[in-house]
Design a protein around this motif. Structure first.
Motif, short mmCIF file in Angstrom:
data_model
loop_
_atom_site.label_atom_id
_atom_site.label_comp_id
_atom_site.label_asym_id
_atom_site.label_seq_id
_atom_site.Cartn_x
_atom_site.Cartn_y
_atom_site.Cartn_z
N ARG A 14 -19.78 -12.09 42.25
CA ARG A 14 -18.34 -12.38 42.33
C ARG A 14 -17.64 -11.17 42.91
O ARG A 14 -17.79 -10.05 42.43
N ILE A 15 -16.88 -11.40 43.97
CA ILE A 15 -16.10 -10.36 44.61
C ILE A 15 -14.64 -10.69 44.38
O ILE A 15 -14.20 -11.82 44.64
N GLY A 16 -13.89 -9.74 43.86
CA GLY A 16 -12.48 -9.96 43.59
C GLY A 16 -11.62 -8.89 44.23
O GLY A 16 -12.06 -7.75 44.41
N SER A 47 -18.11 -19.50 50.44
CA SER A 47 -18.37 -19.22 49.02
C SER A 47 -18.79 -20.47 48.27
O SER A 47 -18.55 -21.60 48.70
N TRP A 50 -14.05 -20.36 44.77
CA TRP A 50 -13.12 -19.24 44.74
C TRP A 50 -11.91 -19.65 43.91
O TRP A 50 -11.70 -20.83 43.63
N TYR A 52 -8.28 -17.69 41.53
CA TYR A 52 -7.49 -16.51 41.21
C TYR A 52 -7.19 -16.49 39.72
O TYR A 52 -7.21 -17.52 39.06
N VAL A 60 -5.79 -11.37 40.56
CA VAL A 60 -7.09 -11.09 41.16
C VAL A 60 -7.53 -12.36 41.86
O VAL A 60 -7.62 -13.42 41.24
N TRP A 62 -10.64 -14.10 43.70
CA TRP A 62 -12.08 -13.90 43.65
C TRP A 62 -12.83 -15.01 44.39
O TRP A 62 -12.30 -16.10 44.59
N GLU A 64 -17.12 -16.44 44.64
CA GLU A 64 -18.50 -16.30 44.19
C GLU A 64 -19.45 -16.70 45.32
O GLU A 64 -19.26 -17.75 45.95
#
Length: 71
Positions: A14-16, A47, A50, A52, A60, A62, A64
């Motif tokens: 996971r990138i946020g 992804s 995704w 927030y 945030v 994000w 995945e």
């Protein structure tokens, strides 16, 4: 702005991105000649999912992604 990276179960990363703006993300529909507005379209296409998370200080956003398995 702050970038967060987390390993989750099942080989998911996971990138946020955290920011102080109260504005919520929206997938754009830019014209062919538009210089921007494609960021979330790409995130959505690449992804698994995704979203927030709202916070009192901002949000945030994000996404995945499935991490490649080691062979």
């Amino acid at each position: 702005m702050r970038v967060l990276i987390r390993c989750r179960p099942g080989g998911v990363v996971r990138i946020g991105v955290a920011d102080k703006s109260p504005d919520l993300p929206q997938v754009g529909n830019p014209g062919c000649d538009a210089a921007g507005g494609r960021g979330l379209m790409l995130v959505d296409a690449l992804s698994l999912r995704w979203g927030y998370d709202r916070h009192r200080w901002g949000k945030v956003v994000w996404a995945e992604l499935r991490a490649p398995s080691e062979s």
